[in-house]
Scaffold this motif. Structure first.
Motif, PDB file in Angstrom:
ATOM      1  N   SER A 150       0.997  -1.096  -0.416  1.00  0.00           N
ATOM      2  CA  SER A 150      -0.083  -0.062  -0.346  1.00  0.00           C
ATOM      3  C   SER A 150       0.828   1.179   0.259  1.00  0.00           C
ATOM      4  O   SER A 150       0.656   2.213  -0.766  1.00  0.00           O
ATOM      5  CB  SER A 150      -1.258   0.184   1.439  1.00  0.00           C
ATOM      6  OG  SER A 150      -1.801   0.884   1.346  1.00  0.00           O
ATOM      7  N   SER A 151       1.754   1.294   0.886  1.00  0.00           N
ATOM      8  CA  SER A 151       2.341   2.598   0.638  1.00  0.00           C
ATOM      9  C   SER A 151       3.229   2.796  -0.668  1.00  0.00           C
ATOM     10  O   SER A 151       3.325   3.663  -0.671  1.00  0.00           O
ATOM     11  CB  SER A 151       4.259   2.147   1.588  1.00  0.00           C
ATOM     12  OG  SER A 151       4.050   3.273   2.081  1.00  0.00           O
ATOM     13  N   LEU A 152       3.722   1.172  -1.146  1.00  0.00           N
ATOM     14  CA  LEU A 152       4.514   1.031  -2.225  1.00  0.00           C
ATOM     15  C   LEU A 152       3.410   1.947  -3.384  1.00  0.00           C
ATOM     16  O   LEU A 152       3.130   2.946  -4.542  1.00  0.00           O
ATOM     17  CB  LEU A 152       4.592   0.156  -2.642  1.00  0.00           C
ATOM     18  CG  LEU A 152       6.546  -0.225  -3.262  1.00  0.00           C
ATOM     19  CD1 LEU A 152       6.927  -1.935  -2.973  1.00  0.00           C
ATOM     20  CD2 LEU A 152       7.586   1.010  -3.112  1.00  0.00           C
ATOM     21  N   TYR A 153       2.289   1.323  -3.699  1.00  0.00           N
ATOM     22  CA  TYR A 153       1.302   2.006  -4.434  1.00  0.00           C
ATOM     23  C   TYR A 153       1.166   3.365  -4.209  1.00  0.00           C
ATOM     24  O   TYR A 153       0.699   4.330  -5.261  1.00  0.00           O
ATOM     25  CB  TYR A 153       0.123   1.284  -3.927  1.00  0.00           C
ATOM     26  CG  TYR A 153      -1.240   1.732  -5.242  1.00  0.00           C
ATOM     27  CD1 TYR A 153      -1.323   1.100  -6.531  1.00  0.00           C
ATOM     28  CD2 TYR A 153      -2.892   2.352  -4.722  1.00  0.00           C
ATOM     29  CE1 TYR A 153      -2.244   1.762  -7.639  1.00  0.00           C
ATOM     30  CE2 TYR A 153      -3.311   2.159  -5.071  1.00  0.00           C
ATOM     31  CZ  TYR A 153      -3.120   2.099  -6.418  1.00  0.00           C
ATOM     32  OH  TYR A 153      -4.636   2.702  -7.445  1.00  0.00           O
ATOM     33  N   TYR A 154       0.611   4.399  -3.417  1.00  0.00           N
ATOM     34  CA  TYR A 154      -0.006   5.201  -2.836  1.00  0.00           C
ATOM     35  C   TYR A 154       1.547   6.457  -3.665  1.00  0.00           C
ATOM     36  O   TYR A 154       1.428   7.543  -3.847  1.00  0.00           O
ATOM     37  CB  TYR A 154      -0.335   5.558  -1.535  1.00  0.00           C
ATOM     38  CG  TYR A 154      -1.957   4.649  -1.496  1.00  0.00           C
ATOM     39  CD1 TYR A 154      -2.863   5.682  -2.169  1.00  0.00           C
ATOM     40  CD2 TYR A 154      -1.823   4.108  -0.854  1.00  0.00           C
ATOM     41  CE1 TYR A 154      -3.932   4.862  -2.306  1.00  0.00           C
ATOM     42  CE2 TYR A 154      -3.393   3.341  -0.625  1.00  0.00           C
ATOM     43  CZ  TYR A 154      -4.600   3.981  -0.984  1.00  0.00           C
ATOM     44  OH  TYR A 154      -5.365   3.935  -1.011  1.00  0.00           O
ATOM     45  N   GLN A 155       2.623   5.691  -2.949  1.00  0.00           N
ATOM     46  CA  GLN A 155       3.642   6.621  -3.586  1.00  0.00           C
ATOM     47  C   GLN A 155       3.766   6.712  -4.791  1.00  0.00           C
ATOM     48  O   GLN A 155       4.121   7.503  -5.231  1.00  0.00           O
ATOM     49  CB  GLN A 155       5.092   6.296  -2.319  1.00  0.00           C
ATOM     50  CG  GLN A 155       4.903   6.222  -1.252  1.00  0.00           C
ATOM     51  CD  GLN A 155       6.588   6.303  -0.769  1.00  0.00           C
ATOM     52  OE1 GLN A 155       7.368   6.354  -0.990  1.00  0.00           O
ATOM     53  NE2 GLN A 155       6.149   5.881   1.229  1.00  0.00           N
ATOM     54  N   ALA A 156       3.958   5.284  -5.397  1.00  0.00           N
ATOM     55  CA  ALA A 156       3.714   5.185  -6.780  1.00  0.00           C
ATOM     56  C   ALA A 156       2.864   5.892  -7.793  1.00  0.00           C
ATOM     57  O   ALA A 156       2.825   6.660  -8.792  1.00  0.00           O
ATOM     58  CB  ALA A 156       4.226   3.920  -7.370  1.00  0.00           C
ATOM     59  N   PHE A 199      10.286   7.263  -5.993  1.00  0.00           N
ATOM     60  CA  PHE A 199      10.773   5.554  -6.074  1.00  0.00           C
ATOM     61  C   PHE A 199      10.701   4.633  -6.238  1.00  0.00           C
ATOM     62  O   PHE A 199      10.419   3.488  -7.260  1.00  0.00           O
ATOM     63  CB  PHE A 199      11.877   5.638  -4.447  1.00  0.00           C
ATOM     64  CG  PHE A 199      12.206   4.002  -4.578  1.00  0.00           C
ATOM     65  CD1 PHE A 199      13.406   3.897  -4.617  1.00  0.00           C
ATOM     66  CD2 PHE A 199      11.116   3.443  -3.914  1.00  0.00           C
ATOM     67  CE1 PHE A 199      13.626   1.962  -4.615  1.00  0.00           C
ATOM     68  CE2 PHE A 199      11.831   2.074  -3.310  1.00  0.00           C
ATOM     69  CZ  PHE A 199      13.131   1.782  -4.057  1.00  0.00           C
ATOM     70  N   ALA A 200       9.486   4.638  -5.753  1.00  0.00           N
ATOM     71  CA  ALA A 200       8.144   3.382  -6.032  1.00  0.00           C
ATOM     72  C   ALA A 200       7.634   3.684  -6.837  1.00  0.00           C
ATOM     73  O   ALA A 200       7.729   2.251  -7.923  1.00  0.00           O
ATOM     74  CB  ALA A 200       6.919   4.225  -4.808  1.00  0.00           C
TER      75      ALA A 200
END
Length: 768
Positions: A376-382, A662-663
């Protein structure tokens, strides 16, 4: 002897050069190893996560007993009751609720002002991609219904110099205030009433009641733009004669400030040290009060980790609230993830048996939770889209988060339960204000680049960058290997072609040389053979000229080889440049498609695809036609050089994107790296007809199909939400949201990922 050894040592390449040569010569093996290690390192991140901690000692969260009492809670309850009473009155309007909130602020002795802003149309503009549109630019035919009014109250710190401030934000819909928004206003007002009388306050406190009838983010962003930019009279203001409500609001300002002070326009405090957005969620918890933290801002920006740690510590250890962060719930039921967690748990058990000091491995259930939160953290940052109004503060380098308090089930008439909820929530906000008030400088001690696996665990940039570095490391190695192999192949081909001419020259010169030897011998014994001697000299001259011609032919062949290799590299670079230029044009097309009136998302998407295909055919056919050298026998390795250039461009694009977000680079690398490494002409694989080549051809077709951005979006959305609700226009709507929020992910898709996909497809269907 020593000199010879010294010369030999000077001739040896450096260790780094030898290492590079070794990696390039074994590029296939190391590409498999590094790619596998990159994916494995990404799956290991929940295991490698560390517990959070407070880096800035001056924060001292929870070191002082809370001062918020039942008296301030009673003040907050009175505001809630008055706001709820406005809904039952037929004349209750947005101006009425704002007048009520402003009156309550004024009664506390705060400086009160109003901020008028206008609804901004969300449309894509290529010249304002990385910058927000001007908040004071008003359309000529703007309606009075498209404006909002923020209410701002400022407390001047008794022990401060006015150079720093803490911001509290409570979004509310001025047209219709619901129960949850009234509760959030009650919490903020109870804390605000306490802060007006405390002696320890060293930073000004700004309470922004954001009018969210056009969106929470829009109201906060408009106020921030005007806060950091001077507003001149007559610029970006509405005419009071055209809008009677504005005239009433100005009259309300005059009546409100007659007794205490004169209203002098937009009021400001000092530099913002931190901001906290307070919301009461509409989802109720069955057993306990809980708290959700939202921290992602635009383009993957995150606030300083100390701010999240402070809120988490005070909520858990002081107020007994359960803290949550967002997670991808669909991953919790994945069987493969559960199996992987059990494997890591078993490995950790064996590691602790070998050495009790090793702390590798976590329980399988914790690994699944951590993986879902990390995803989820990767998804929302991406995505690059803020998860709340706190994202507007990060554009001005102000650390901010949104705390959404989810109350336990209770009715509005249950006064005891409501008082307890207001008291616990208010004391949490008070503790955060106390901690930020203790800071002598801005947040800087802790991390700004991190991924959360739980509210109390994180992965720092020094750990998760290892996974990305391992994932993209094969790209430059394979690119160098392909180019070297293609160059060596061209040199061997040209040397074979030049050998017959050299043999002909040698055979033509050798008889003349053998005939000259006896003539020279006879001339030495008999002086009468002068003519023969002259003929022999002429023959020797002819042989020398033939030898010189042969050397010139060899030099010309070498020069042709160098020129041919250089031109092949430039031709591949030209193809790549044209495709990447096409990607930039494709990224700008939505700006013109949006001008078409009454165009549905599905129609817009179809127009976008057709125009993109037409543009690619025209540009690629004129400037870099794939059939321009189809009959050239010297270009059998051209696809290898083109693949080398493609890998190099993909590596550069991913590395640049990792600096911005980065994401996005990590998720893009998971899609691009296998597609680029596996790209190979299908015609060559079909000719060979072995198990390895057929498997590679199938993998290339699958990766090429999944790597197309619309297909990738549909596959991921179908995997998480189900394929029954998928529409063709969903991709257009998703992309539209990216450019509306100025997300760099949109540029990555159009300028990096899509051109790389086109080049890989060109390699697959190469004419070799």
């Amino acid at each position: 002897m020593a000199k010879t050894d010294r010369d030999t040592s000077k001739g040896k390449p450096r260790p780094i050069v030898r290492l590079g040569i070794f990696l390039i010569s074994h590029s296939f093996f190391f590409s498999v190893v590094f790619s596998t290690a990159g994916v494995l390192a990404l799956l290991l991140l929940p295991v490698l996560a560390k517990n959070t901690y407070i880096s800035e000692n001056s924060l001292m969260p929870g070191s002082v007993a809370p001062m918020l009492s039942d008296q301030e809670v009673a003040e907050g309850n009175r505001l809630i009751e008055d706001l709820n009473a406005l809904k039952s009155k037929p004349l209750g309007s947005g101006i009425g609720s704002q007048r009520l909130v402003a009156q309550y602020m004024s009664n506390l002795g705060a400086e009160v002002s109003f901020h008028k802003f206008h609804r901004q149309p969300s449309q894509f503009h290529p010249l304002h991609f990385f910058s927000s549109p001007d908040s004071r630019r008003i359309e000529q035919n703007i309606s009075c219904a498209l404006h909002g009014v923020n209410t701002i109250g400022i407390i001047r710190a008794p022990r401060g110099d006015g150079k720093e401030a803490i911001v509290l934000v409570t979004p509310f819909n001025s047209v219709k205030v619901n129960k949850n928004e009234a509760l959030s206003l009650g919490i903020a007002y109870s804390v605000f009433s306490l802060l007006t009388g405390v002696p320890w306050l060293a930073k000004d406190v700004i309470w922004l009641v954001a009018d969210s009838q056009f969106g929470e983010y829009a109201a906060v962003a408009a106020w921030l733009r005007d806060y950091h930019t001077p507003v001149f009279s007559g610029v970006g203001t509405l005419d009071a004669e055209m809008c009677p409500e504005i005239n009433n609001l100005r009259g309300m300002e005059e009546n409100l400030f007659t007794e205490r002070m004169t209203f002098d326009g937009f009021k400001r405090a000092g530099t913002m040290a931190a901001a906290l957005v307070i919301k009461v969620g509409d989802r109720t918890q069955q057993y306990e009060d809980s708290l959700s933290i939202y921290a992602e801002a635009s383009n993957g920006q995150m606030p300083n980790l100390d701010l999240i740690n402070t809120v988490n510590y005070l909520a858990v250890h002081r107020q007994g609230l359960r803290v949550k962060v967002e997670k991808l719930w669909s991953l919790l039921n994945m069987r493969w993830l559960k199996t992987l967690g059990e494997m890591f748990e078993l490995l950790g058990h064996y590691a602790r048996n070998i050495n009790p000091q090793l702390k590798f491995g976590i329980p399988a259930a914790e690994y699944i939770e951590g993986s879902a939160t990390l995803a989820s953290s990767l998804y929302y940052q991406a995505l690059g889209i803020p998860t709340g109004p706190h994202g507007a503060f990060r554009d001005y380098q102000v650390d901010a988060i949104t705390v959404e308090i989810l109350p336990k089930v209770f009715t509005l008439g249950n006064k005891v339960r409501q008082n307890d909820f207001l008291l616990r929530s208010g004391r949490l906000i008070e503790g955060v204000v106390q901690s930020v008030n203790n800071l002598l400088e801005k947040f800087h001690q802790s991390f700004f680049l991190y991924l959360l696996t739980s509210p109390s665990k994180f992965v720092s940039v020094g750990v998760y960058m290892i996974a990305f570095a391992l994932l993209v490391a094969p790209l430059p190695m394979v690119a160098a290997s392909l180019y070297v192999n293609a160059s060596n192949s061209d040199e061997s081909m040209n040397s074979e072609k030049s050998s017959p001419s050299a043999t002909a020259v040698d055979s033509a010169s050798s008889p003349t040389t053998t005939d000259a030897a006896p003539l020279v011998t006879l001339s030495e014994s008999t002086p009468l053979l002068t003519a023969a001697d002259s003929g022999s000299l002429a023959t020797v001259a002819d042989s020398a000229s033939l030898a010189t011609a042969a050397d010139s032919s060899r030099f010309a062949t070498t020069a042709d080889c160098i020129t041919l290799s250089s031109w092949k590299w430039l031709y591949a670079a030209k193809k790549s440049f044209i495709v990447y230029l096409w990607g930039s044009v494709v990224s700008l097309l939505p700006y013109f498609i949006c001008q078409i009136p009454s165009c549905t998302p599905t129609t817009s998407f179809i127009i976008w695809v057709l125009l993109s295909i037409l543009g690619l055919v025209v540009m690629y056919g004129i400037l870099a036609s794939p059939f321009s050298d189809a009959n050239d026998s010297k270009s059998q390795k051209e696809w290898a050089i083109l693949k080398s250039v493609t890998l190099s461009a993909a590596f550069i694009g991913l590395c640049l994107m990792s600096i911005i977000n980065f994401a996005t680079a990590e998720i893009g690398g998971l899609l691009m790296v296998p597609m680029c490494l596996m790209a190979h002409p299908l015609k060559l694989d079909v000719k060979t007809r072995s198990l390895r080549t057929i498997s590679r051809a199938v993998c290339n077709l699958v990766l090429g199909f999944i790597g197309f951005p619309p297909v990738t979006f549909i596959v991921l959305k179908g995997a998480f939400e189900g394929f029954s609700s998928i529409n063709v226009g969903d991709f257009w709507s998703w992309v539209e949201s990216l450019w509306a929020w100025n997300s760099a992910t949109y540029l990555y898709i159009g300028v990096v990922h899509l051109p790389c996909w086109v080049l890989c497809i060109h390699i697959l269907f190469h004419h070799c």
